[in-house]
Design a protein around this motif. Structure first.
Motif, mmCIF file in Angstrom:
data_model
loop_
_atom_site.group_PDB
_atom_site.id
_atom_site.type_symbol
_atom_site.label_atom_id
_atom_site.label_comp_id
_atom_site.label_asym_id
_atom_site.label_seq_id
_atom_site.Cartn_x
_atom_site.Cartn_y
_atom_site.Cartn_z
ATOM 1 N N TYR A 22 0.902 -1.309 -0.036
ATOM 2 C CA TYR A 22 0.216 0.073 -0.039
ATOM 3 C C TYR A 22 0.971 1.187 -0.029
ATOM 4 O O TYR A 22 1.793 1.384 0.736
ATOM 5 C CB TYR A 22 -0.774 -0.082 1.110
ATOM 6 C CG TYR A 22 -1.863 1.290 1.403
ATOM 7 C CD1 TYR A 22 -2.779 1.582 0.693
ATOM 8 C CD2 TYR A 22 -1.180 2.054 2.265
ATOM 9 C CE1 TYR A 22 -3.557 2.543 0.915
ATOM 10 C CE2 TYR A 22 -2.112 3.596 2.587
ATOM 11 C CZ TYR A 22 -3.391 3.472 1.968
ATOM 12 O OH TYR A 22 -3.795 4.729 1.930
ATOM 13 N N TYR A 35 -5.331 13.558 2.825
ATOM 14 C CA TYR A 35 -6.515 13.268 3.753
ATOM 15 C C TYR A 35 -7.676 14.198 3.270
ATOM 16 O O TYR A 35 -7.586 15.511 3.724
ATOM 17 C CB TYR A 35 -6.271 13.358 5.185
ATOM 18 C CG TYR A 35 -5.241 12.199 5.701
ATOM 19 C CD1 TYR A 35 -5.812 10.916 6.039
ATOM 20 C CD2 TYR A 35 -3.815 12.454 5.565
ATOM 21 C CE1 TYR A 35 -4.870 9.896 6.330
ATOM 22 C CE2 TYR A 35 -3.109 11.357 5.898
ATOM 23 C CZ TYR A 35 -3.647 10.190 6.322
ATOM 24 O OH TYR A 35 -2.637 9.054 6.723
ATOM 25 N N CYS A 58 -5.233 0.164 15.167
ATOM 26 C CA CYS A 58 -4.906 1.438 14.959
ATOM 27 C C CYS A 58 -5.167 2.446 16.173
ATOM 28 O O CYS A 58 -6.402 2.405 16.535
ATOM 29 C CB CYS A 58 -5.926 1.835 13.796
ATOM 30 S SG CYS A 58 -5.805 3.687 13.361
ATOM 31 N N TRP A 91 -6.988 -1.309 3.117
ATOM 32 C CA TRP A 91 -7.769 -2.133 4.068
ATOM 33 C C TRP A 91 -8.765 -2.706 3.414
ATOM 34 O O TRP A 91 -9.452 -2.255 2.522
ATOM 35 C CB TRP A 91 -8.096 -0.921 5.195
ATOM 36 C CG TRP A 91 -7.147 -0.239 6.047
ATOM 37 C CD1 TRP A 91 -7.064 1.088 6.052
ATOM 38 C CD2 TRP A 91 -5.911 -0.809 6.613
ATOM 39 N NE1 TRP A 91 -6.117 1.489 6.739
ATOM 40 C CE2 TRP A 91 -5.205 0.114 7.036
ATOM 41 C CE3 TRP A 91 -5.587 -2.316 6.665
ATOM 42 C CZ2 TRP A 91 -4.135 0.102 7.805
ATOM 43 C CZ3 TRP A 91 -4.444 -2.157 7.605
ATOM 44 C CH2 TRP A 91 -3.710 -1.191 8.176
ATOM 45 N N HIS A 122 -5.447 9.047 0.854
ATOM 46 C CA HIS A 122 -5.261 8.170 1.807
ATOM 47 C C HIS A 122 -6.506 7.645 2.243
ATOM 48 O O HIS A 122 -7.648 7.999 2.214
ATOM 49 C CB HIS A 122 -4.917 8.778 3.132
ATOM 50 C CG HIS A 122 -3.415 9.159 2.978
ATOM 51 N ND1 HIS A 122 -2.550 8.169 3.383
ATOM 52 C CD2 HIS A 122 -2.624 10.166 2.841
ATOM 53 C CE1 HIS A 122 -1.175 8.712 3.213
ATOM 54 N NE2 HIS A 122 -1.370 9.867 2.903
ATOM 55 N N VAL A 125 -8.260 4.257 8.454
ATOM 56 C CA VAL A 125 -9.139 4.217 9.376
ATOM 57 C C VAL A 125 -8.923 4.951 10.411
ATOM 58 O O VAL A 125 -7.723 5.278 10.721
ATOM 59 C CB VAL A 125 -9.308 2.569 9.842
ATOM 60 C CG1 VAL A 125 -10.060 1.739 9.076
ATOM 61 C CG2 VAL A 125 -8.067 1.887 9.983
HETATM 62 N N1 LIG Z 1 -2.732 9.266 9.451
HETATM 63 C C1 LIG Z 1 -3.691 9.854 9.786
HETATM 64 C C2 LIG Z 1 -4.473 9.053 10.871
HETATM 65 C C3 LIG Z 1 -5.192 7.910 10.565
HETATM 66 C C4 LIG Z 1 -4.117 6.813 10.214
HETATM 67 O O1 LIG Z 1 -2.992 6.987 9.995
HETATM 68 N N2 LIG Z 1 -4.593 5.575 10.135
HETATM 69 C C5 LIG Z 1 -3.856 4.350 9.520
HETATM 70 C C6 LIG Z 1 -4.057 3.206 10.491
HETATM 71 S S1 LIG Z 1 -3.643 3.487 12.013
HETATM 72 C C7 LIG Z 1 -4.148 4.194 8.205
HETATM 73 O O2 LIG Z 1 -5.431 3.773 7.798
HETATM 74 N N3 LIG Z 1 -3.368 4.540 7.274
HETATM 75 C C8 LIG Z 1 -3.630 4.584 5.943
HETATM 76 C C9 LIG Z 1 -3.204 5.802 5.149
HETATM 77 O O3 LIG Z 1 -3.117 6.799 6.167
HETATM 78 O O4 LIG Z 1 -3.085 5.866 4.007
HETATM 79 C C10 LIG Z 1 -3.475 11.248 10.005
HETATM 80 O O5 LIG Z 1 -2.336 11.390 10.462
HETATM 81 O O6 LIG Z 1 -4.498 11.869 9.994
#
Ligand SMILES: N[C@@H](CCC(=O)N[C@@H](CS)C(=O)NCC(=O)O)C(=O)O
Length: 291
Positions: A22, A35, A58, A91, A122, A125
């Motif tokens: 990924y 995001y 997570c 995921w 992204h 979760v």
């Molecule tokens: N990274 C996000 C928080 C959420 C996050 O990182 N979730 C992880 C799992 S703990 C995830 O799904 N990562 C995949 C991605 O960010 O692409 C942020 O900093 O706003």
């Protein structure tokens, strides 16, 4: 959702040979954030409108799951879990935690693509889904946690009001310190070189300051659990044996762990590397009777 056999609603096993790992590639000419979703729950929503896609592994998901439980939202906002492992597809829903109960998607990616065609940011979760509009509302964990704590009080009686107006400024002030030093600091501290060294020093200083603070009060802001405790706990519970070096912080973390919302949302096997030493989270908690 059409009634399909369970197996046809599950993703195939993780396969990095076929799908790669990924990763998100930012196009240099694309100014949009990766995001992309940070909307909010509508005012006075109906029960059953929203769903949370979470991951047991997570910490950011666990924050939201704890906020959900403390807000008394079981059955009002539904929750389901993606599998703990992923390949280049991101995921996915697999046997371990079952199919996606809302849309029958096999991959969480499908929720994002249903919201924005060709989505290339992204896929993370926690994700908050709206059944009424059939769209992702948010994958901004902070906003989701606050919405859960504040926007459903016409439907549910919270076990604890974790984001009371009187404490919001102090909660966010603590966050401005603890988010970089502790929540993100644990990741930075794993890096080699001078940046890692700086992060390790900042992390140790922050944990020592918290240890001192929690010698004199039950929770971060005083006698009641708030969003600040939720945010700190999810990192402490993943810290490993080193946490016992800070006795009052360690007692505070175990104290929180006796609360079902914290304990029931923790599955050590989903985030503990094989062979890693764990402290005894069920060791009895002896703390003074704080006034
Ligand atoms: N990274 C996000 C928080 C959420 C996050 O990182 N979730 C992880 C799992 S703990 C995830 O799904 N990562 C995949 C991605 O960010 O692409 C942020 O900093 O706003």
């Amino acid at each position: 959702m059409p009634k399909l056999p369970r197996s046809s609603r599950l993703a195939s096993p993780v396969d990095t040979t076929a799908y790669g790992t990924y990763r998100i590639v930012r196009r240099p000419d694309d100014p949009r954030p990766l995001y992309r979703f940070s909307d909010h729950v509508v005012d006075k929503p109906q029960s059953g409108r929203y769903h949370i896609y979470a991951g047991w592994f997570c910490p950011w998901s666990q924050r939201v799951v704890i906020a959900h439980a403390l807000a008394g939202l079981q059955g009002i906002v539904t929750v389901s879990y993606v599998d703990n492992a992923r390949d280049g597809r991101g995921w996915a829903f697999r046997e371990r935690y079952g199919p996606d109960p809302v849309n029958g998607f096999r991959l969480l990616r499908q929720a994002y693509e249903a919201t924005e065609e060709g989505f290339d940011g992204h896929i993370s979760v926690p994700t908050l889904w709206d059944r009424s509009t059939a769209r992702v509302v948010s994958n901004d964990f902070k906003g989701i946690g606050i919405d859960l704590a504040t926007r459903f009080q016409h439907l549910a009686t919270p076990i604890v009001n974790t984001y009371p107006e009187a404490h919001r400024a102090e909660i966010e002030e603590l966050d401005a310190w603890l988010n970089p030093a502790v929540n993100r600091g644990v990741l930075a501290a794993e890096q080699p070189g001078p940046d890692g060294e700086r992060a390790r020093t900042a992390l140790h200083e922050a944990l020592a300051a918290l240890d001192q603070r929690l010698a004199g009060r039950r929770y971060l802001l005083g006698p009641d659990i708030t969003e600040a405790d939720i945010r700190l706990f999810v990192t402490l519970v993943r810290f490993g044996a080193g946490i016992t070096r800070y006795p009052d912080l360690w007692a505070y973390a175990r104290d929180l762990y006796t609360v079902p919302a914290f304990r029931d949302s923790t599955d050590f096997t989903t985030f503990t590397p094989p062979g890693a030493e764990l402290p005894d989270w069920s060791e009895p908690v002896r703390r003074p009777a704080y006034t």
